[in-house]
Design an enzyme around this catalytic site. Structure first.
Site, PDB file in Angstrom:
ATOM      1  N   SER A  34      -5.874   9.099  -1.180  1.00 16.95           N
ATOM      2  CA  SER A  34      -6.512   8.712   0.066  1.00 16.95           C
ATOM      3  C   SER A  34      -6.643   9.917   1.001  1.00 16.95           C
ATOM      4  CB  SER A  34      -5.692   7.618   0.752  1.00 16.95           C
ATOM      5  OG  SER A  34      -6.167   7.393   2.065  1.00 16.95           O
ATOM      6  N   SER A  35      -7.819  10.093   1.558  1.00 17.17           N
ATOM      7  CA  SER A  35      -8.048  11.204   2.489  1.00 17.17           C
ATOM      8  C   SER A  35      -7.201  11.064   3.742  1.00 17.17           C
ATOM      9  CB  SER A  35      -9.526  11.277   2.870  1.00 17.17           C
ATOM     10  OG  SER A  35      -9.925  10.108   3.570  1.00 17.17           O
ATOM     11  N   ARG A  45     -10.565  -4.080  -3.204  1.00 18.15           N
ATOM     12  CA  ARG A  45     -11.957  -4.414  -2.892  1.00 18.15           C
ATOM     13  C   ARG A  45     -12.812  -4.611  -4.140  1.00 18.15           C
ATOM     14  NH1 ARG A  45     -12.732  -0.537   2.518  1.00 18.15           N
ATOM     15  NH2 ARG A  45     -11.773  -2.045   3.941  1.00 18.15           N
ATOM     16  N   ARG A  53       0.847  -1.191   0.000  1.00 18.97           N
ATOM     17  CA  ARG A  53       0.000   0.000   0.000  1.00 18.97           C
ATOM     18  C   ARG A  53       0.887   1.248   0.000  1.00 18.97           C
ATOM     19  NH1 ARG A  53      -4.706  -0.754   4.433  1.00 18.97           N
ATOM     20  NH2 ARG A  53      -5.539   1.060   3.302  1.00 18.97           N
ATOM     21  N   LYS A  77      -7.113  -0.291  -0.552  1.00 23.93           N
ATOM     22  CA  LYS A  77      -7.555  -0.507   0.829  1.00 23.93           C
ATOM     23  C   LYS A  77      -6.870  -1.759   1.377  1.00 23.93           C
ATOM     24  CE  LYS A  77     -10.684   2.853   1.195  1.00 23.93           C
ATOM     25  NZ  LYS A  77     -10.731   3.852   2.286  1.00 23.93           N
ATOM     26  N   ASP A  91     -16.126   3.270   2.018  1.00 21.63           N
ATOM     27  CA  ASP A  91     -16.173   2.080   2.871  1.00 21.63           C
ATOM     28  C   ASP A  91     -17.549   1.428   2.894  1.00 21.63           C
ATOM     29  OD1 ASP A  91     -13.515   2.232   3.532  1.00 21.63           O
ATOM     30  OD2 ASP A  91     -13.835   3.332   5.390  1.00 21.63           O
ATOM     31  N   LYS A 129     -10.511  -5.979  13.469  1.00 23.77           N
ATOM     32  CA  LYS A 129      -9.895  -4.733  12.998  1.00 23.77           C
ATOM     33  C   LYS A 129     -10.774  -3.540  13.311  1.00 23.77           C
ATOM     34  CE  LYS A 129      -8.196  -2.484   8.796  1.00 23.77           C
ATOM     35  NZ  LYS A 129      -6.906  -2.034   9.308  1.00 23.77           N
TER      36      LYS A 129
END
Length: 413
Positions: free
Chosen positions: A144-145, A320, A98, A316, A289, A392
């Site tokens: 990505s925020s 996904r 990532r 992510k 999400d 998680k």
């Protein structure tokens, strides 16, 4: 470990203690550390991500393994860049895939020194924490925020503050808004005009804080209510007047007959009519999400869909888009990706999948297990691989499902 998930129940009733918001908890932990806050944080999330971040912030070590916790990786990278010392941050094999380069490059422009220990642009990293000096940074708004939030939280504590110019369409703007609102709760003033955010140099003001319940965790109960024939579920400590952007889903689920009422001790979900849209078209730019929840719901309800705003889903906990295509195909639903950041289904099923009990892979992604398990209410029996991945974000998920008469059979292998 595998769980077999099933239920004969068609009516759901119960009171659920939702987990505290992971997003809020992690941001407040960083803010507390930045202002050396002596006051307690009440109702802090007990999710893996929050526990990992808390452990790192309260550690006397200089090497941290954050596992699968992407938020911890991004937030710690920015935080440690301004803490004098040498720090190493690593994670799981997936975490090493990532990217962190965009954030590291931004911090380098502020005076940070960051080295990649294995692959350029990816963890693990070595950080030489030092004095940072603010300036104006230009960032692609579609990243990505969490990168943007990481920079914003340290902004008041660096020399001259920080100005961020976000270029193009801004992804997950609601999470950036959440970060700034929490900073304001601790005394920080800022200006957000169009795509320019300015945070002057200033001091955080310490104080007590109570974390509200998690709206992403609530989404699975909305999904359950939508799949049930009728029922009422009280989600404790949840607020319709919420800091979290995912509160938007309360309106989305009305299309599936689920109404929301604010009560003194939480939000009551009411399902009294069985309705559904002919086709569901949603833009997840602000709420990526939630995509897995709605993809699974639509397949279970046989509702064709077209989703957009999903460009960040590939970086992510897993890819996904790929994961949803793979696992929903086991139910006979062939999802397509019309273009980058989109996901669609025409409503047709492959009859060859009928009567089979699929094994749902979770790909080390908590939201795969959380989004697929409610499909038992639609008559699907399934096996969930690596079911404890839910810790998680939602450690009590399986026990909560048992409260509404789900059967959870442990098939340890």
């Amino acid at each position: 470990m595998k769980y077999i998930v099933s239920t004969q129940n068609k009516t759901v009733n119960g009171n659920i203690d939702l987990p505290a918001s992971k997003s809020i908890s992690n941001r407040v932990l960083i803010i507390n550390a930045l202002c050396y806050n002596p006051y307690p944080v009440h109702n802090l999330s007990d999710s893996d991500d929050t526990c990992v971040l808390k452990k790192a912030l309260f550690s006397n070590q200089n090497k941290f393994d954050i596992g699968h916790a992407g938020t911890a990786m991004r937030f710690l990278t920015a935080f440690l860049s301004k803490i004098v010392g040498e720090w190493e941050v690593t994670g799981s094999q997936r975490m090493k895939q990532r990217p962190i380069g965009i954030l590291a490059n931004a911090l380098t422009q502020l005076g940070a020194k960051i080295e990649y220990l294995e692959k350029e642009g990816f963890p693990p990293i070595k950080i030489y924490g030092s004095h940072l000096k603010g300036k104006t940074l230009e960032l692609d708004g579609s990243i990505s925020s969490q990168y943007i939030s990481a920079l914003l939280m340290i902004a008041p504590t660096i020399e001259n503050g920080l100005t961020l110019k976000l270029k193009g369409e801004v992804t997950s703007q609601s999470y950036i808004d959440l970060t700034l609102k929490l900073m304001a709760r601790f005394g920080i003033q800022y200006n957000w005009n169009k795509n320019i955010i300015h945070v002057p140099e200033q001091n955080y003001l310490p104080g007590e804080f109570t974390v509200e319940a998690d709206w992403s965790g609530a989404s699975y109960w909305y999904q359950i209510a939508a799949l049930a024939e009728k029922g009422e579920v009280l989600l404790k400590n949840l607020q319709l007047d919420s800091l979290q952007g995912d509160v938007t889903i309360a309106g989305w689920f009305e299309q599936f007959g689920v109404k929301s009422e604010q009560k003194k001790d939480g939000v009551l979900l009411i399902k009294t009519e069985n309705i559904k849209p002919e086709k569901l078209t949603l833009d997840f730019l602000e709420n990526p999400d939630m995509a897995q929840t709605f993809a699974c719901l639509c397949v279970a309800q046989k509702v064709p869909f077209h989703f957009s705003g999903l460009k960040t889903l590939k970086i992510k906990e897993t890819d996904r888009i790929f994961a949803l295509q793979n696992e929903l195909a086991k139910f006979g639903a062939a999802l397509t990706e019309p273009s980058d950041g989109e996901l669609a289904w025409d409503g047709n099923f492959d009859s060859a999948a009928e009567g089979k009990i699929p094994l749902i892979k979770t790909y080390h992604d908590h939201r795969m297990a959380l989004a697929f398990a409610p499909l038992a209410l639609a008559g699907f029996k399934m096996e969930i691989d690596d079911p404890m991945v839910v810790t998680k974000s939602y450690p009590s998920f399986w026990e909560d499902l048992k409260k509404i008469d789900f059967q959870i059979e442990n098939m340890t292998s």
